[in-house]
Design a protein around this motif. Structure first.
Motif, PDB file in Angstrom:
ATOM      1  N   ARG A 109       0.842  -1.205   0.000  1.00  9.93           N
ATOM      2  CA  ARG A 109       0.000   0.000   0.000  1.00  9.93           C
ATOM      3  C   ARG A 109       0.870   1.244   0.000  1.00  9.93           C
ATOM      4  O   ARG A 109       2.029   1.217   0.386  1.00  9.93           O
ATOM      5  N   ARG A 110       0.278   2.330  -0.446  1.00  7.44           N
ATOM      6  CA  ARG A 110       0.985   3.606  -0.528  1.00  7.44           C
ATOM      7  C   ARG A 110      -0.045   4.713  -0.340  1.00  7.44           C
ATOM      8  O   ARG A 110      -1.258   4.460  -0.446  1.00  7.44           O
ATOM      9  N   PRO A 111       0.390   5.954  -0.093  1.00  6.47           N
ATOM     10  CA  PRO A 111      -0.596   7.000   0.216  1.00  6.47           C
ATOM     11  C   PRO A 111      -1.533   7.281  -0.961  1.00  6.47           C
ATOM     12  O   PRO A 111      -1.115   7.246  -2.121  1.00  6.47           O
ATOM     13  N   PHE A 112      -2.776   7.523  -0.624  1.00 10.44           N
ATOM     14  CA  PHE A 112      -3.766   8.016  -1.591  1.00 10.44           C
ATOM     15  C   PHE A 112      -3.966   9.479  -1.233  1.00 10.44           C
ATOM     16  O   PHE A 112      -4.349   9.800  -0.110  1.00 10.44           O
ATOM     17  N   TYR A 113      -3.692  10.365  -2.173  1.00 16.98           N
ATOM     18  CA  TYR A 113      -3.783  11.795  -1.865  1.00 16.98           C
ATOM     19  C   TYR A 113      -5.197  12.302  -2.144  1.00 16.98           C
ATOM     20  O   TYR A 113      -5.565  12.539  -3.290  1.00 16.98           O
ATOM     21  N   ASN A 114      -5.939  12.474  -1.068  1.00 14.87           N
ATOM     22  CA  ASN A 114      -7.299  13.000  -1.182  1.00 14.87           C
ATOM     23  C   ASN A 114      -7.261  14.462  -1.601  1.00 14.87           C
ATOM     24  O   ASN A 114      -8.170  14.956  -2.254  1.00 14.87           O
ATOM     25  N   ALA A 115      -6.204  15.154  -1.162  1.00 12.33           N
ATOM     26  CA  ALA A 115      -5.977  16.538  -1.580  1.00 12.33           C
ATOM     27  C   ALA A 115      -4.679  16.550  -2.377  1.00 12.33           C
ATOM     28  O   ALA A 115      -3.744  15.788  -2.081  1.00 12.33           O
ATOM     29  N   ASP A 116      -4.602  17.412  -3.382  1.00 11.56           N
ATOM     30  CA  ASP A 116      -3.461  17.377  -4.298  1.00 11.56           C
ATOM     31  C   ASP A 116      -2.159  17.782  -3.611  1.00 11.56           C
ATOM     32  O   ASP A 116      -2.152  18.580  -2.673  1.00 11.56           O
ATOM     33  N   VAL A 117      -1.054  17.214  -4.132  1.00  8.46           N
ATOM     34  CA  VAL A 117       0.287  17.537  -3.630  1.00  8.46           C
ATOM     35  C   VAL A 117       1.107  18.033  -4.823  1.00  8.46           C
ATOM     36  O   VAL A 117       0.669  17.943  -5.981  1.00  8.46           O
ATOM     37  N   LEU A 118       2.322  18.529  -4.553  1.00  8.18           N
ATOM     38  CA  LEU A 118       3.178  18.960  -5.658  1.00  8.18           C
ATOM     39  C   LEU A 118       3.623  17.733  -6.454  1.00  8.18           C
ATOM     40  O   LEU A 118       3.818  16.652  -5.882  1.00  8.18           O
ATOM     41  N   PRO A 119       3.803  17.885  -7.773  1.00  6.74           N
ATOM     42  CA  PRO A 119       4.093  16.709  -8.612  1.00  6.74           C
ATOM     43  C   PRO A 119       5.350  15.953  -8.208  1.00  6.74           C
ATOM     44  O   PRO A 119       5.413  14.739  -8.360  1.00  6.74           O
ATOM     45  N   ASP A 120       6.372  16.663  -7.687  1.00  9.78           N
ATOM     46  CA  ASP A 120       7.620  15.959  -7.365  1.00  9.78           C
ATOM     47  C   ASP A 120       7.674  15.513  -5.898  1.00  9.78           C
ATOM     48  O   ASP A 120       8.743  15.213  -5.372  1.00  9.78           O
ATOM     49  N   THR A 121       6.540  15.439  -5.244  1.00 10.17           N
ATOM     50  CA  THR A 121       6.498  15.031  -3.832  1.00 10.17           C
ATOM     51  C   THR A 121       7.033  13.609  -3.667  1.00 10.17           C
ATOM     52  O   THR A 121       6.531  12.677  -4.315  1.00 10.17           O
ATOM     53  N   PRO A 122       8.064  13.420  -2.818  1.00  4.89           N
ATOM     54  CA  PRO A 122       8.529  12.044  -2.596  1.00  4.89           C
ATOM     55  C   PRO A 122       7.490  11.247  -1.806  1.00  4.89           C
ATOM     56  O   PRO A 122       6.759  11.822  -0.992  1.00  4.89           O
ATOM     57  N   THR A 123       7.419   9.960  -2.056  1.00  7.78           N
ATOM     58  CA  THR A 123       6.432   9.136  -1.343  1.00  7.78           C
ATOM     59  C   THR A 123       6.948   8.828   0.058  1.00  7.78           C
ATOM     60  O   THR A 123       8.013   8.227   0.204  1.00  7.78           O
ATOM     61  N   PRO A 124       6.212   9.242   1.088  1.00  6.60           N
ATOM     62  CA  PRO A 124       6.680   8.958   2.449  1.00  6.60           C
ATOM     63  C   PRO A 124       6.619   7.463   2.741  1.00  6.60           C
ATOM     64  O   PRO A 124       5.838   6.742   2.114  1.00  6.60           O
ATOM     65  N   PRO A 125       7.455   6.984   3.687  1.00  8.43           N
ATOM     66  CA  PRO A 125       7.392   5.558   4.025  1.00  8.43           C
ATOM     67  C   PRO A 125       6.030   5.191   4.610  1.00  8.43           C
ATOM     68  O   PRO A 125       5.389   6.016   5.263  1.00  8.43           O
ATOM     69  N   THR A 126       5.608   3.960   4.354  1.00 12.95           N
ATOM     70  CA  THR A 126       4.297   3.505   4.839  1.00 12.95           C
ATOM     71  C   THR A 126       4.424   3.048   6.287  1.00 12.95           C
ATOM     72  O   THR A 126       5.205   2.135   6.577  1.00 12.95           O
ATOM     73  N   PRO A 127       3.682   3.654   7.197  1.00 10.26           N
ATOM     74  CA  PRO A 127       3.805   3.246   8.603  1.00 10.26           C
ATOM     75  C   PRO A 127       3.035   1.958   8.875  1.00 10.26           C
ATOM     76  O   PRO A 127       2.093   1.642   8.152  1.00 10.26           O
ATOM     77  N   PRO A 128       3.415   1.215   9.912  1.00  9.84           N
ATOM     78  CA  PRO A 128       2.611   0.056  10.307  1.00  9.84           C
ATOM     79  C   PRO A 128       1.232   0.519  10.783  1.00  9.84           C
ATOM     80  O   PRO A 128       1.013   1.711  11.008  1.00  9.84           O
ATOM     81  N   VAL A 129       0.339  -0.434  10.947  1.00 10.75           N
ATOM     82  CA  VAL A 129      -1.009  -0.110  11.416  1.00 10.75           C
ATOM     83  C   VAL A 129      -0.980  -0.024  12.939  1.00 10.75           C
ATOM     84  O   VAL A 129      -0.364  -0.869  13.600  1.00 10.75           O
ATOM     85  N   PHE A 130      -1.652   0.982  13.455  1.00 11.84           N
ATOM     86  CA  PHE A 130      -1.683   1.162  14.903  1.00 11.84           C
ATOM     87  C   PHE A 130      -3.127   1.368  15.330  1.00 11.84           C
ATOM     88  O   PHE A 130      -3.860   2.134  14.706  1.00 11.84           O
ATOM     89  N   TYR A 131      -3.548   0.652  16.377  1.00 10.61           N
ATOM     90  CA  TYR A 131      -4.920   0.821  16.883  1.00 10.61           C
ATOM     91  C   TYR A 131      -4.874   0.952  18.394  1.00 10.61           C
ATOM     92  O   TYR A 131      -4.279   0.117  19.081  1.00 10.61           O
ATOM     93  N   ARG A 132      -5.476   2.028  18.897  1.00 15.39           N
ATOM     94  CA  ARG A 132      -5.555   2.195  20.348  1.00 15.39           C
ATOM     95  C   ARG A 132      -7.003   1.990  20.772  1.00 15.39           C
ATOM     96  O   ARG A 132      -7.907   2.697  20.309  1.00 15.39           O
ATOM     97  N   SER A 133      -7.213   1.015  21.653  1.00 18.06           N
ATOM     98  CA  SER A 133      -8.566   0.699  22.110  1.00 18.06           C
ATOM     99  C   SER A 133      -8.993   1.648  23.220  1.00 18.06           C
ATOM    100  O   SER A 133      -8.156   2.198  23.935  1.00 18.06           O
ATOM    101  N   PHE A 134     -10.308   1.770  23.396  1.00 20.16           N
ATOM    102  CA  PHE A 134     -10.803   2.562  24.531  1.00 20.16           C
ATOM    103  C   PHE A 134     -10.456   1.898  25.864  1.00 20.16           C
ATOM    104  O   PHE A 134     -10.550   2.503  26.912  1.00 20.16           O
ATOM    105  N   THR A 135     -10.039   0.618  25.807  1.00 17.44           N
ATOM    106  CA  THR A 135      -9.626  -0.065  27.044  1.00 17.44           C
ATOM    107  C   THR A 135      -8.194   0.323  27.425  1.00 17.44           C
ATOM    108  O   THR A 135      -7.710  -0.057  28.480  1.00 17.44           O
TER     109      THR A 135
END
Ligand SMILES: Cc1cc2nc3c(=O)[nH]c(=O)nc-3n(C[C@H](O)[C@H](O)[C@H](O)COP(=O)(O)OP(=O)(O)OC[C@H]3O[C@@H](n4cnc5c(N)ncnc54)[C@H](O)[C@@H]3O)c2cc1C
Length: 535
Positions: A109-135
């Motif tokens: 997976r890689r970022p999906f840009y919902n808002a436009d970025v500059l054309p030469d924007t480097p792709t940031p590294p993909t972070p792992p998934v993180f979930y914090r529970s209400f517990t």
């Protein structure tokens, strides 16, 4: 909605662990299970049950693919390196199950840009998934890495009431654009809507008991409201509703229940980031289907389900024709016997199946009444990504217009190609139904005209001549985009969508409060698999 299970534990967290880490415990009571529908819900349920040792058969109506409303157009463009999404196209950072499933299956997976970025924007590294529970418990599939989205360029275009502005210009002077609607709003449409819908900004930080109480009140106060009536009650004049509806592509959904926009703006933070799958969204469902292998039978459309106290029998017909065009159920008729069934097809499709004995009254009313929306996409291939060139160039993001096209999305990333595919028209509800009435050729013609309004005559020389379209109302096995309730329908029908009927269980995004998201489909798949496993 908040993921609180009956015993007070975090249902989302336990489902995440089952889907990603543990699976279901190995069974010592092997059952024969028929899963109807090979979308994300059916595939996830079937995988869990097969891995636990059950004998699983998946019956899919479509003769040539699995995935359902996850559908990637591949091999249809002049440049074979290009693909585009007919259905789901982005994954939210607020949806840990689907992101973690992609990671687990090795689907990049890689970022999906919902808002436009500059054309030469480097792709940031993909972070792992993180979930914090209400517990207080935290779940992650890798070392914590803070994702910093690239800054938006603000160069995507808005064209309303004959005025064209970049998003940056609009943000600097919203009143100028709003004046065309006779509206004196001085903040952007996005900010204004977010403020109106974000009922309880500190909810996530509050104790879970308080959150539950706030949501119970929100639901009881607003369940019968449409988005429009909710905004009017907050004192919004008609012109502001029209301006914000147009600029946020919500006009056609103003009459639907306000509950889901409330959920999106309250539970899903404005800092949500989005992800796409590098090989196309169908690479996720393809990977799941590959694990099930011959357990999936394509071209088997359920037409009838019979059940007794001893078992179920699912009747299917073979299929002719394409899922989007002519076709009809055909012989041979084939029956599949099992101990239990999971029906993981949209209610719109279940409407054309018979059940013996008949389903409960409440389930039948849900099948008959629950509103399913329309959504239509027109995707055009261009020889070069001309919108990325020059001082006004941008990558990804969207343009909005009050032309029939309404919203255009531009590719966030294109590998190995000079060209690119633009989602030149993305419409919902009544806006989509206008497009549904057109022929395929007319849709391409008018979407190109919409692009020309924003980018001038160069779109004609850049167009490769290839355009593909997807009407989800006219897709024979989906019969709509998704279940999007009208006011009151959540209360009237939601519980019935997921209730168990004898030996038959139900899954699908419509049975989840994350309706119209793959996350909801996966959540329902895990729930249904657990139900059947426990019997
Ligand atoms: C235009 C559009 C955009 C979307 N965008 C996003 C997005 O960006 N992000 C996101 O997360 N989600 C998005 N979604 C929603 C996502 O695609 C769905 O939530 C998800 O596909 C639902 O999965 P499901 O398994 O419940 O149903 P489906 O995907 O519909 O799968 C149901 C399966 O059942 C089969 N079937 C139907 N009838 C029968 C029958 N009688 N017998 C046998 N098989 C049958 C169908 O062919 C299909 O394969 C979008 C959907 C659409 C249409």
């Amino acid at each position: 909605m908040l993921g609180v299970a009956e015993d007070g534990s975090d249902r989302r967290l336990s489902q995440l662990k089952i889907l990603i880490d543990t699976g279901l415990p190995a069974t010592d009571r092997r059952k024969r299970i028929v899963v109807v529908g090979a979308g994300p819900a059916g595939l996830s349920a079937a995988t869990l049950l097969a891995d636990a040792g059950h004998e699983v058969t998946v019956l899919e109506a479509n003769g040539n693919r699995t995935g359902g409303r996850v559908k990637t157009f591949r091999g249809v463009f002049t440049d074979p390196a290009l693909h585009a999404e007919a259905g789901a196209m982005r994954l939210s950072s607020e949806h840990p199950m689907v992101l973690a499933l992609a990671d687990k299956l090795g689907v990049s997976r890689r970022p999906f840009y919902n808002a436009d970025v500059l054309p030469d924007t480097p792709t940031p590294p993909t972070p792992p998934v993180f979930y914090r529970s209400f517990t207080g418990e935290e779940w992650s599939n890798g070392p914590r890495l803070r994702y910093v989205p690239p800054p938006t360029a603000g160069r995507g275009l808005l064209r309303v009431n004959g005025v064209t502005r970049t998003r940056g210009e609009y943000a600097a002077n919203p009143a100028e654009v709003h004046a065309g609607f006779g509206c004196d709003l001085a903040t952007t449409s996005g900010e204004c809507l977010h403020t109106a819908l974000r009922q309880a900004a500190v909810l996530a930080e509050q104790p879970i008991e308080r959150q539950v109480a706030v949501w119970a009140k929100l639901l009881s106060d607003y369940e019968n409201h449409s988005l429009r009536s909710y905004l009017m009650e907050r004192g919004w004049p008609r012109q502001r509703i029209e301006a914000v509806g147009t600029l946020e592509n919500l006009t056609a959904r103003l009459r639907h229940s306000v509950v889901f926009p409330l959920v999106d703006h309250t539970l899903i933070s404005s800092e949500a980031t989005y992800w796409e799958l590098a090989g196309g969204m169908a690479s996720l469902t393809d990977a799941l289907a590959q694990r099930l292998g011959p357990a999936i039978l394509l071209g088997r459309r359920m037409t009838r389900l019979e059940q007794t106290e001893h078992g179920v029998r699912v009747w299917t017909t073979g299929e002719t024709g394409d899922e989007d065009s002519d076709g009809r159920p055909a012989d041979p008729v084939e029956a599949f016997d099992a101990d239990y069934a999971i029906v993981a097809i949209p209610l719109t499709s279940a409407r054309f199946c018979t059940f013996d004995p008949p389903l409960s009254y409440d389930k039948r009313r849900a099948i008959i009444e629950l509103h399913h929306d329309a959504a239509t996409k027109v995707l055009l291939e261009f020889k070069t990504r001309f919108w990325e060139r020059g001082p006004a160039g941008f990558r990804g993001g969207r343009c909005v217009s009050d032309s029939p096209s309404r919203t255009m999305y531009f590719p966030s990333h294109v590998a190995d190609s000079e060209g690119g595919v633009v989602l030149a028209s993305y419409t919902f509800a009544d806006d989509a139904m206008r497009w549904d009435s057109l022929t395929e050729g007319e849709r391409v013609h008018f979407a190109l005209a919409g692009m020309r309004e924003l980018f001038g005559a160069r779109v004609d020389s850049e167009f490769t001549g290839v355009g593909v379209t997807q009407s989800w109302v006219r897709a024979r096995y989906a019969l709509g985009e998704a279940a999007i309730p009208t006011p009151g329908q959540l209360h009237d029908h939601h519980l019935a969508t997921r209730s168990v009927e004898g030996r038959t269980h139900f899954a699908g995004d419509h049975t989840s409060l994350d309706t119209a998201w793959i996350e909801g489909a996966l959540e329902s798949g895990v729930r249904a698999a657990r139900e059947v496993h426990a019997r």
